[in-house]
Scaffold this motif. Structure first.
Motif, PDB file in Angstrom:
ATOM      1  N   HIS A 265       0.717  -1.292   0.026  1.00 15.13           N
ATOM      2  CA  HIS A 265      -0.027   0.020  -0.024  1.00 15.13           C
ATOM      3  C   HIS A 265       0.850   1.249  -0.159  1.00 15.13           C
ATOM      4  O   HIS A 265       0.589   2.052  -0.879  1.00 15.13           O
ATOM      5  CB  HIS A 265      -0.657  -0.051   1.275  1.00 15.13           C
ATOM      6  N   HIS A 269       1.594   4.314  -2.773  1.00 15.76           N
ATOM      7  CA  HIS A 269       1.934   5.809  -2.619  1.00 15.76           C
ATOM      8  C   HIS A 269       3.221   6.365  -3.144  1.00 15.76           C
ATOM      9  O   HIS A 269       3.390   7.447  -3.768  1.00 15.76           O
ATOM     10  CB  HIS A 269       1.562   6.197  -1.132  1.00 15.76           C
ATOM     11  N   GLU A 295      -4.710   7.701  -3.101  1.00 14.11           N
ATOM     12  CA  GLU A 295      -5.276   6.505  -2.385  1.00 14.11           C
ATOM     13  C   GLU A 295      -5.451   5.527  -3.622  1.00 14.11           C
ATOM     14  O   GLU A 295      -5.252   4.211  -3.538  1.00 14.11           O
ATOM     15  CB  GLU A 295      -6.561   6.676  -1.773  1.00 14.11           C
ATOM     16  N   SER A 298      -2.230   3.530  -4.216  1.00 11.75           N
ATOM     17  CA  SER A 298      -1.811   2.741  -3.202  1.00 11.75           C
ATOM     18  C   SER A 298      -2.638   1.527  -3.177  1.00 11.75           C
ATOM     19  O   SER A 298      -2.274   0.337  -3.088  1.00 11.75           O
ATOM     20  CB  SER A 298      -1.796   3.581  -1.928  1.00 11.75           C
TER      21      SER A 298
END
Ligand code: ZN
Length: 501
Positions: A265, A269, A295, A298
């Motif tokens: 995740h 980013h 977001e 990610s």
């Protein structure tokens, strides 16, 4: 000063502002990863000084003069990138200069007290201890909204800080529809014959080997270690930009999936931050469009890629090289099902990709009711619990598990939550286009080659910086406006197979 000289002076000041933001980010990174506990008071002073300098640089002195002059002059000769930078800095300036300094200071003061009260209230599981601080915070945020100004819902003034151009009215329609369709899907999964066949991980996974696995996977998705690093923090995050991107994670010795997906995740980013155009460093042209778009990047790597079957065809041998015992417990199919476990849970941060958005929608609806005066702070715990039953068929045992579970309100942050779910919607819509434009994606994933997708994202999204607002970026990349159906289709296709629905 002619127009070009004026713009150059504006740009130099814009880069100074960005440098201050990066220094602030580094101080915060250090605070969360390295700083000794007694350094906290000193650090708070340093960060307050820095934010004061930032505010003055943006709203006083030369910057307002430059913005005014460049508004009056004909700037068409400066080109498109200049138009983007001017538009975005002007937006920041407008927001920052409209809120009175006294109000900013008062929020900072109340926020510090509110955080403390929240921590105590959560420990005691007693919402009444936190309620007066939340009432105060909400009142101040309404003042901020009024100072900034808005059309339609008051919520728009606050939401716009995190997702420029997005409107609460549109979000409400999208979320209501999403909720109507997610609730029965979650129900169908819970009633399926495969429900409950996965077990929670409860092994022994040494931290150094978890880190080595995380590094291998981040390397394979293309994270640049010459321009980034990973460290440990209580709350995982990604900070920095371009050639210095810091990721953090936390390790649970019993369950390696937390750090594994946490790193994928944050790595997503990180790829976004590393992927901007270095020629525009320090300007909005090389910065993230919005939190929702951030977001989406990610979530693509954590979920759409990282929980896909072709990804694990590449990564399962890597996993079992680091943790040979796992091969005895899970074959590839079982592992794929394990990492796609769907289960109703109490808190967003532990939710899977099917139930996640329900947590976000719940909080968005409550925030809207609070800000539009349909709900009082005192009635919040009851409203929270009622929605938990409606959305997830769960009743929180107490306030700590329910209304007090999350730090955002204590932090005086309203209008932020929708971006978590918007990220899912953007991600699924981008992915629908990407997989059509990359017809060999499964083959390349299986070989551990993720460069076609990464390059696709870089060209279409990363290199754009803030050229287009999020809704316009989505339209340009995918050919249509934000459409939640892509997310619903993605979930339905994937989980029909996994849970044999
Ligand atoms: Zn994130």
């Amino acid at each position: 000063m002619n127009v070009q000289e004026r713009y150059d002076a504006f740009l130099a000041l814009t880069k100074e502002l960005h440098a201050l933001e990066l220094v602030d980010g580094l101080l915060s990174w250090d605070q969360q990863t390295k700083m000794p506990p007694r350094g906290a008071a000193l650090r708070a002073d340093q960060m307050a000084v820095l934010s004061g300098i930032h505010h003055v640089t943006l709203t006083k002195g030369a910057m307002p003069d430059h913005l005014k002059a460049l508004q009056d002059d004909d700037t068409s000769s400066l080109g498109d990138d200049a138009a983007v930078n001017l538009r975005e800095v002007r937006r920041q300036f407008d927001r920052a200069s409209r809120v009175p300094t006294d109000l900013v200071k008062e929020i900072a003061r109340v926020q510090a007290l509110s955080m403390e009260a929240w921590t105590e209230a959560k420990e005691a599981s007693d919402f009444n201890r936190f309620a007066p601080f939340l009432e105060k915070t909400l009142g101040l945020k309404l003042q901020v909204a009024d100072a900034i100004g808005y059309t339609g819902s008051r919520y728009n003034a606050l939401h716009d800080e995190f997702e420029p151009g997005s409107r609460a009215e549109d979000v409400a329609v999208i979320f209501a529809d999403l909720r109507k369709k997610l609730v029965p899907l979650v129900q169908a999964i819970a009633e399926s014959r495969r429900a409950g066949t996965q077990k929670l991980m409860d092994g022994h996974f040494p931290v150094d080997r978890q880190e080595a696995l995380g590094r291998d996977l981040l390397t394979s998705i293309g994270f640049d270690w010459e321009a980034g690093r990973i460290d440990v923090s209580a709350h995982p995050f990604c900070s920095g930009n371009l050639h210095d991107v810091r990721l953090t994670t936390r390790y649970d010795a019993k369950d390696l999936t937390k750090s594994l997906f946490g790193l994928l995740h944050e790595g997503g980013h990180g790829l976004y931050e590393q992927g901007f155009d270095p020629d525009h460093a320090g300007t909005p042209r090389a910065q993230a469009v919005s939190l929702g778009i951030h977001e989406s990047q990610s979530l693509t790597w954590e979920n759409i890629v990282g929980r896909s079957r072709p990804f694990w065809e590449h990564a399962y041998p890597v996993l079992t090289r680091h943790f040979p015992d796992l091969a005895g417990e899970y074959d590839l199919d079982q592992w794929h099902r394990q990492v796609n476990l769907v289960e109703r849970s109490m808190i967003r941060v532990e939710a899977d990709e099917v139930t996640y958005c329900l947590h976000v929608i719940l909080r968005f609806e409550l925030e809207m009711d609070l800000i539009e005066g349909r709900l009082t702070v005192r009635d919040l715990p009851e409203a929270w619990n009622a929605k938990m039953v409606d959305f997830l068929d769960l009743t929180p045992k107490n306030d700590a598990e329910g209304v007090l579970q999350d730090i955002h309100w204590a932090h005086a942050i309203f209008g932020y939550f929708p971006t978590y779910a918007l990220g899912y919607l953007y991600a699924a819509q981008f992915w629908n286009t990407a997989r059509k434009e990359l017809p060999h994606w499964e083959e390349t994933f299986r070989k551990g080659d993720f460069s076609p997708l990464r390059e696709w994202q870089r060209e279409k999204i990363h290199l754009m910086g803030q050229t287009y607002p999020s809704h316009e970026l989505v339209r340009r990349v995918t050919g249509e406006s934000l459409n939640p159906q892509y997310f619903l289709d993605y979930l339905r296709d994937k989980y029909t197979e996994i849970y044999d629905l």
